[in-house]
Design a protein around this motif. Structure first.
Motif, PDB file in Angstrom:
ATOM      1  N   ALA A 199       2.277   1.788  -3.458  1.00  0.00           N
ATOM      2  CA  ALA A 199       1.230   2.251  -4.377  1.00  0.00           C
ATOM      3  C   ALA A 199       0.822   3.686  -4.091  1.00  0.00           C
ATOM      4  CB  ALA A 199       0.013   1.325  -4.260  1.00  0.00           C
ATOM      5  N   THR A 200       0.847   4.076  -2.843  1.00  0.00           N
ATOM      6  CA  THR A 200       0.407   5.421  -2.455  1.00  0.00           C
ATOM      7  C   THR A 200       1.471   6.471  -2.758  1.00  0.00           C
ATOM      8  OG1 THR A 200      -0.969   4.486  -0.695  1.00  0.00           O
ATOM      9  CG2 THR A 200      -0.442   6.830  -0.539  1.00  0.00           C
ATOM     10  N   GLU A 201       2.733   6.150  -2.437  1.00  0.00           N
ATOM     11  CA  GLU A 201       3.805   7.131  -2.635  1.00  0.00           C
ATOM     12  C   GLU A 201       4.162   7.303  -4.116  1.00  0.00           C
ATOM     13  OE1 GLU A 201       7.143   6.166  -0.205  1.00  0.00           O
ATOM     14  OE2 GLU A 201       6.185   6.926   1.618  1.00  0.00           O
ATOM     15  N   ARG A 202       4.094   6.229  -4.897  1.00  0.00           N
ATOM     16  CA  ARG A 202       4.339   6.279  -6.340  1.00  0.00           C
ATOM     17  C   ARG A 202       5.692   6.897  -6.695  1.00  0.00           C
ATOM     18  NH1 ARG A 202      -1.786   7.334  -8.875  1.00  0.00           N
ATOM     19  NH2 ARG A 202      -2.772   5.741  -7.562  1.00  0.00           N
ATOM     20  N   LEU A 216      -0.284  -1.737  -6.208  1.00  0.00           N
ATOM     21  CA  LEU A 216      -1.708  -1.432  -6.024  1.00  0.00           C
ATOM     22  C   LEU A 216      -2.563  -2.665  -6.290  1.00  0.00           C
ATOM     23  CD1 LEU A 216      -4.098   0.584  -5.690  1.00  0.00           C
ATOM     24  CD2 LEU A 216      -3.919   1.011  -8.166  1.00  0.00           C
ATOM     25  N   LYS A 263      -9.430  -3.457   1.584  1.00  0.00           N
ATOM     26  CA  LYS A 263     -10.375  -2.337   1.523  1.00  0.00           C
ATOM     27  C   LYS A 263     -11.698  -2.850   0.967  1.00  0.00           C
ATOM     28  CE  LYS A 263      -7.137   1.539   0.916  1.00  0.00           C
ATOM     29  NZ  LYS A 263      -7.350   2.138   2.242  1.00  0.00           N
ATOM     30  N   ASP A 279       0.835  -1.204   0.000  1.00  0.00           N
ATOM     31  CA  ASP A 279       0.000   0.000   0.000  1.00  0.00           C
ATOM     32  C   ASP A 279       0.868   1.252   0.000  1.00  0.00           C
ATOM     33  OD1 ASP A 279      -2.339   1.554   0.120  1.00  0.00           O
ATOM     34  OD2 ASP A 279      -2.294   1.597   2.314  1.00  0.00           O
ATOM     35  N   ASN A 280       1.954   1.228   0.749  1.00  0.00           N
ATOM     36  CA  ASN A 280       2.852   2.377   0.809  1.00  0.00           C
ATOM     37  C   ASN A 280       3.505   2.641  -0.536  1.00  0.00           C
ATOM     38  OD1 ASN A 280       4.335   4.399   2.475  1.00  0.00           O
ATOM     39  ND2 ASN A 280       6.103   3.169   1.881  1.00  0.00           N
ATOM     40  N   TRP A 303       4.506   0.534  -9.189  1.00  0.00           N
ATOM     41  CA  TRP A 303       3.519   0.949  -8.186  1.00  0.00           C
ATOM     42  C   TRP A 303       2.112   0.465  -8.545  1.00  0.00           C
ATOM     43  CZ3 TRP A 303      -0.633   3.796  -9.532  1.00  0.00           C
ATOM     44  CH2 TRP A 303      -0.550   4.769 -10.517  1.00  0.00           C
ATOM     45  N   ASP A 358      -8.282   9.570  -8.316  1.00  0.00           N
ATOM     46  CA  ASP A 358      -7.070   9.108  -8.987  1.00  0.00           C
ATOM     47  C   ASP A 358      -6.984   9.723 -10.373  1.00  0.00           C
ATOM     48  OD1 ASP A 358      -4.877   7.441 -10.028  1.00  0.00           O
ATOM     49  OD2 ASP A 358      -5.310   6.191  -8.278  1.00  0.00           O
ATOM     50  N   LEU A 399     -11.446   5.883  -3.786  1.00  0.00           N
ATOM     51  CA  LEU A 399     -10.127   6.141  -4.363  1.00  0.00           C
ATOM     52  C   LEU A 399     -10.239   6.449  -5.859  1.00  0.00           C
ATOM     53  CD1 LEU A 399      -8.042   3.237  -2.746  1.00  0.00           C
ATOM     54  CD2 LEU A 399      -8.009   5.645  -2.094  1.00  0.00           C
TER      55      LEU A 399
END
Length: 301
Positions: free
Chosen positions: A153-156, A167, A177, A150-151, A163, A189, A185
């Motif tokens: 995918a989120t930070e990209r 995800l 989720k 998740d980190n 990434w 996006d 989300l």
């Protein structure tokens, strides 16, 4: 029997038991399994991007062992395989990395996350170490591993293929989720491929609770293709068991196309009006005539 002899014998038994316990202890079994993985490719060189430590050589050997013996020569096919497997994971293509994950224990999560961060994605290299590290995190499946995905995918901060792979693996994890959270989300996006991955999982799970965030995403979406897929997700919620259009019924080329979730099939019909009907009943499979066993037996005589 002398007391000294008894004491010596008891001591030897105790030492033997201690040695047996040490051989079968979790740490000893772990070390032997990691060594066995190293022996699969004993001469492998540890890549510069691999973090140093006791897992560096076993990981290098695992990546080498999971690399196909026959390379994909065609550039287009190879790049397609690299992208597909990095985003979605290659089925059966990371068995040795999975074995490493099973043997390495808790330390493997932070190690694999560092590999993803350190090793650059190469669209011509099959497989990519960073992508195999994603497979390892997904195989581990612990809350820590899912949080690492998740980190990423989120930070990209890494290549898009990487990434997006993080995800896809994270949202494929049971309990990560809800469909409603994924739909929330979707609304904000900006990457269309990420939206398609989110929509794939939202539609798979068909949760009515996702309706409101889907409506919000639909209202905000400007891309025609993505908007059509969001509309399809809404149509599937309201029409379970029926086939739905994925282009809002435009049928721009004169063909009405439908996706049928229950059968995972697709239907095509000639467009008859200005727009295609938004939903359609699935086609019924023709039933095979019943076989009269007595009649067949008679013919066989």
């Amino acid at each position: 029997m002398k007391l000294r002899t008894v004491l010596i014998g008891a001591g030897l038994v105790a030492l033997g038991g201690a040695a047996l316990y040490d051989y079968n202890s979790p740490d000893s079994r772990r070390a032997r399994e990691l060594h066995d993985i190293e022996k699969l490719k004993p001469d492998i060189k540890v890549a510069d991007c691999y973090p140093q430590g006791p897992l560096a050589k076993p990981f290098a050997a695992a990546v080498a062992n999971d690399t196909p013996a026959t390379p994909i020569e065609d550039d287009v096919r190879r790049r397609g395989a690299v992208k597909h497997d990095c985003i979605r994971g290659g089925e059966g293509a990371h068995g040795t990395v999975d074995r490493l994950v099973a043997a390495a224990g808790d330390d493997v999560v932070s190690y694999l996350a560092k590999v993803v961060e350190s090793c650059k994605f190469d669209k011509n290299q099959y497989p990519n170490a960073a992508c195999l590290a994603l497979d390892g995190l997904a195989t581990n499946g612990t809350p820590a591993a899912t949080a690492a995905l998740d980190n990423i995918a989120t930070e990209r901060k890494v290549a898009k293929e990487v990434w997006e792979g993080a995800l896809f693996r994270a949202i494929s994890t049971p309990g990560f989720k809800t469909p409603a959270q994924l739909a929330a989300l979707l609304r904000d996006d900006k990457e269309w491929e990420a939206k398609e991955l989110l929509l794939e999982k939202i539609r798979e799970r068909s949760d009515p609770a996702a309706r409101d965030p889907l409506l919000a995403a639909y209202a905000k979406e400007s891309d025609e293709t993505t908007k059509g897929h969001i509309k399809a997700a809404l149509l599937e919620l309201d029409n379970p068991g029926r086939c739905v259009v994925e282009d809002e019924g435009r049928g721009a080329d004169g063909i009405c196309r439908y996706y049928c979730r229950e059968t995972k099939g697709r239907l095509r019909y000639q467009k008859l009006g200005k727009e295609c009907p938004l939903v359609r009943e699935p086609e019924k499979t023709a039933e095979k005539p019943a076989v009269d066993s007595a009649s067949l037996a008679g013919k066989a005589k």
